[in-house]
Design a protein around this motif. Structure first.
Motif, PDB file in Angstrom:
ATOM      1  N   UNK A  25       0.845  -1.209   0.000  1.00 44.50           N
ATOM      2  CA  UNK A  25       0.000   0.000   0.000  1.00 44.50           C
ATOM      3  C   UNK A  25       0.878   1.257   0.000  1.00 44.50           C
ATOM      4  N   UNK A  26       1.899   1.265   0.856  1.00 47.33           N
ATOM      5  CA  UNK A  26       2.768   2.439   0.976  1.00 47.33           C
ATOM      6  C   UNK A  26       3.518   2.683  -0.343  1.00 47.33           C
ATOM      7  N   UNK A  27       3.991   1.609  -0.961  1.00 46.69           N
ATOM      8  CA  UNK A  27       4.733   1.742  -2.214  1.00 46.69           C
ATOM      9  C   UNK A  27       3.875   2.302  -3.333  1.00 46.69           C
ATOM     10  N   UNK A  28       2.636   1.861  -3.387  1.00 48.43           N
ATOM     11  CA  UNK A  28       1.725   2.379  -4.418  1.00 48.43           C
ATOM     12  C   UNK A  28       1.477   3.866  -4.197  1.00 48.43           C
ATOM     13  N   UNK A  29       1.344   4.261  -2.941  1.00 50.53           N
ATOM     14  CA  UNK A  29       1.131   5.681  -2.635  1.00 50.53           C
ATOM     15  C   UNK A  29       2.330   6.501  -3.076  1.00 50.53           C
ATOM     16  N   UNK A  30       3.521   5.965  -2.807  1.00 52.29           N
ATOM     17  CA  UNK A  30       4.746   6.681  -3.171  1.00 52.29           C
ATOM     18  C   UNK A  30       4.827   6.867  -4.690  1.00 52.29           C
ATOM     19  N   UNK A  31       4.264   5.903  -5.412  1.00 48.77           N
ATOM     20  CA  UNK A  31       4.293   5.959  -6.872  1.00 48.77           C
ATOM     21  C   UNK A  31       3.154   6.815  -7.429  1.00 48.77           C
ATOM     22  N   UNK A  32       2.383   7.413  -6.547  1.00 46.04           N
ATOM     23  CA  UNK A  32       1.269   8.227  -7.016  1.00 46.04           C
ATOM     24  C   UNK A  32       0.064   7.399  -7.415  1.00 46.04           C
ATOM     25  N   UNK A  33       0.010   6.173  -6.923  1.00 46.41           N
ATOM     26  CA  UNK A  33      -1.050   5.247  -7.329  1.00 46.41           C
ATOM     27  C   UNK A  33      -1.923   4.856  -6.136  1.00 46.41           C
ATOM     28  N   UNK A  34      -2.269   5.856  -5.331  1.00 42.30           N
ATOM     29  CA  UNK A  34      -3.092   5.572  -4.158  1.00 42.30           C
ATOM     30  C   UNK A  34      -4.497   5.124  -4.536  1.00 42.30           C
ATOM     31  N   UNK A  35      -4.869   5.348  -5.814  1.00 43.74           N
ATOM     32  CA  UNK A  35      -6.211   4.947  -6.237  1.00 43.74           C
ATOM     33  C   UNK A  35      -6.306   3.465  -6.598  1.00 43.74           C
ATOM     34  N   UNK A  36      -5.200   2.742  -6.509  1.00 40.61           N
ATOM     35  CA  UNK A  36      -5.247   1.298  -6.772  1.00 40.61           C
ATOM     36  C   UNK A  36      -5.758   0.589  -5.515  1.00 40.61           C
ATOM     37  N   UNK A  37      -6.760  -0.233  -5.710  1.00 37.50           N
ATOM     38  CA  UNK A  37      -7.361  -0.971  -4.602  1.00 37.50           C
ATOM     39  C   UNK A  37      -6.445  -2.144  -4.220  1.00 37.50           C
ATOM     40  N   UNK A  38      -6.152  -2.291  -2.937  1.00 34.33           N
ATOM     41  CA  UNK A  38      -5.348  -3.433  -2.496  1.00 34.33           C
ATOM     42  C   UNK A  38      -6.220  -4.346  -1.651  1.00 34.33           C
ATOM     43  N   UNK A  39      -6.336  -5.600  -2.089  1.00 33.04           N
ATOM     44  CA  UNK A  39      -7.115  -6.576  -1.331  1.00 33.04           C
ATOM     45  C   UNK A  39      -6.228  -7.783  -1.048  1.00 33.04           C
TER      46      UNK A  39
ATOM     47  N   UNK B 132      -4.746  -4.330   9.388  1.00 30.18           N
ATOM     48  CA  UNK B 132      -4.547  -4.306   7.944  1.00 30.18           C
ATOM     49  C   UNK B 132      -5.497  -3.315   7.289  1.00 30.18           C
ATOM     50  N   UNK B 133      -6.717  -3.307   7.757  1.00 28.79           N
ATOM     51  CA  UNK B 133      -7.683  -2.355   7.191  1.00 28.79           C
ATOM     52  C   UNK B 133      -7.241  -0.920   7.470  1.00 28.79           C
ATOM     53  N   UNK B 134      -6.697  -0.700   8.663  1.00 26.59           N
ATOM     54  CA  UNK B 134      -6.191   0.636   9.004  1.00 26.59           C
ATOM     55  C   UNK B 134      -5.014   1.008   8.093  1.00 26.59           C
ATOM     56  N   UNK B 135      -4.248   0.009   7.665  1.00 31.42           N
ATOM     57  CA  UNK B 135      -3.078   0.261   6.812  1.00 31.42           C
ATOM     58  C   UNK B 135      -3.463   0.428   5.342  1.00 31.42           C
ATOM     59  N   UNK B 136      -4.745   0.321   5.030  1.00 26.65           N
ATOM     60  CA  UNK B 136      -5.178   0.608   3.660  1.00 26.65           C
ATOM     61  C   UNK B 136      -5.557  -0.606   2.839  1.00 26.65           C
ATOM     62  N   UNK B 137      -5.613  -1.781   3.467  1.00 28.94           N
ATOM     63  CA  UNK B 137      -6.086  -2.972   2.753  1.00 28.94           C
ATOM     64  C   UNK B 137      -7.610  -2.897   2.731  1.00 28.94           C
TER      65      UNK B 137
END
Lengths: 307, 135
Positions: free
Chosen positions: B79-93, B106-111
């Motif tokens: 989740x953190x890596x995607x945010x760093x890449x500007x891809x916070x809109x990608x859903x992580x499940x 995990x839910x708090x961490x953005x899963x």
């Protein structure tokens, strides 16, 4: 967004820009045209030679992905910026696709001189996506000088890749060159270079012989090489042979890719018109009129294409 | 924005060291049959490789299958890596075996969602269609 991105973050962001542009040309439409124009304008001012686009095709299981990965690694060692476009078929039933080529290619997440993208054929009904030519232009504009486009060879006259690529490499497995040869006549004829991969397996040498003797019958027979992508043998020689063949041919470049894009767009448009005519009954109505002698056959195709 | 016509793209990844990919393959195949474009990366991928692949493939969803118990560290890194890449809109499940008590963290961490062993393909597909963040 507020804090300055790390170098890694910056590299990922530029990869993301290219990746999103490719998605956009996959969707098509006015936005896609603008992106392609922009890429061409950028390339028009670029110095240096045009990127080299190598089509890699062959039957499933011949080891294309692994071989392309090995070729990419070798080209990176030479300092070239390398991209891979892996095309896999979309399901005609669900429209979905399983794109598994990354499994066979070593991931190198820290290397921003590489880029790999998997695309599905979507509506093309062929072994190449309609968006492949446009994607190749975007990839070139992003500064990659060597692009491998990998497709499953469907045999027959499915030669979209021949139209697009500067050079076509046909990959056969160790059992290639036999009955397969008849089936793949279309591709064998248009291959600029043939390689028997999995050279460590028994029978590979004989496959090379079969292919050489089969091809020797024609004029301008392509070279037949032997590699083992998993063991890494023959890969350097293959890359060198590809470079030499590309220089010999001297064809290609951007005009070829723009022409391939236009051709794909025409095919897409025609397919779309046909689907629409099927869906709203115009095709059947036309057919009925012709069958009953109420209208001439001539002109019917033009009518369907005009939509 | 008009209705989305392009298939939803999903990266199915197996971070960490366990080599059990049957579940991931069943899911990849099942989502293909549901009309998704599924990019399967294979086993034992580093989080860095998963992030880079997600970016290059411009996916809408990253689905991580985990059976090794390493989810607590690996998933937040994705989740953190995607945010760093500007891809916070990608859903992580996530899918696999994840203890109940770890879910909240995990839910708090953005899963966005965690699918346990009983989840069906249809259920997962429906969730993804309803929750992808990009038009």
């Amino acid at each position: 967004m507020s804090d300055a991105p790390s170098p890694r973050g910056a590299a990922l962001r530029s990869a993301r820009e290219l990746a999103q542009a490719i998605s956009s040309v996959e969707r098509g439409g006015a936005g896609a045209d603008a992106l392609i124009q922009e890429a061409l304008a950028q390339l028009a001012t670029a110095t240096g030679p045009a990127a080299r686009v190598i089509g890699v095709t062959g039957p499933p299981g011949a080891g294309k992905s692994t071989l392309v990965g090995a070729l990419a690694d070798r080209a990176r060692e030479e300092g070239r910026r390398v991209a891979i476009l892996a095309v896999d078929p979309s399901s005609a039933v669900s429209g979905g696709a399983l794109l598994g080529d990354r499994v066979r290619v070593e991931e190198r997440p820290d290397d921003d001189g590489r880029f790999m993208r998997s695309i599905a054929t979507r509506g093309s009904g062929r072994s190449l996506s309609h968006a492949a030519a446009a994607a190749s232009l975007l990839i070139e504009a992003a500064g990659f000088d060597l692009l491998f486009i990998e497709t499953v060879g469907a045999g027959q006259a499915d030669l979209g890749i021949v139209r697009l690529a500067d050079l076509v490499l046909l990959v056969e497995g160790p059992e290639g060159g036999d009955e397969v040869q008849a089936m793949k006549a279309g591709l064998l004829e248009s291959a600029d270079l043939v390689v028997v991969n999995k050279g460590d397996r028994p029978g590979a040498d004989r496959a090379v012989e079969r292919l050489r003797s089969g091809l020797a019958l024609g004029a301008d027979a392509p070279e037949v090489l032997l590699t083992s992508a998993t063991e890494g043998s023959g890969v350097t020689e293959l890359l060198r042979a590809l470079d030499a063949a590309a220089l010999r041919r001297g064809r290609g470049g951007r005009v070829r890719r723009v022409a391939a894009h236009l051709a794909a767009a025409v095919e897409a448009r025609a397919a779309e018109r046909l689907r629409a005519a099927e869906a709203d009954g115009r095709l059947e109505a036309l057919a009925r009129g012709i069958t009953d002698g109420l209208r001439p056959l001539s002109g019917a195709v033009d009518e369907l294409l005009q939509g | 924005m008009t209705e989305r016509t392009a298939p939803i793209r999903v990266l199915i990844a197996k971070p960490g060291l366990d080599g059990h990919d049957r579940g991931a393959k069943v899911l990849a195949r099942g989502l293909r049959d549901e009309g998704f474009e599924v990019i399967y990366t294979g086993i034992r991928r580093t989080t860095e490789a998963i992030i880079a692949a997600a970016i290059e493939e411009d996916v809408d969803v990253v689905g991580c299958s985990i059976l090794s118990g390493a989810h607590a560290t690996l998933l937040p890194k994705v989740v953190a890596g995607l945010r760093e890449a500007g891809a916070a809109d990608v859903l992580v499940v996530a899918g696999g075996i994840i203890p109940e008590e770890d879910r909240v963290g995990l839910e708090a961490a953005g899963i966005s969602a965690i699918f346990g062993p009983g989840s069906t393909i249809a259920e997962i597909a429906m969730y993804l269609r309803a929750n992808v963040r990009r038009p």
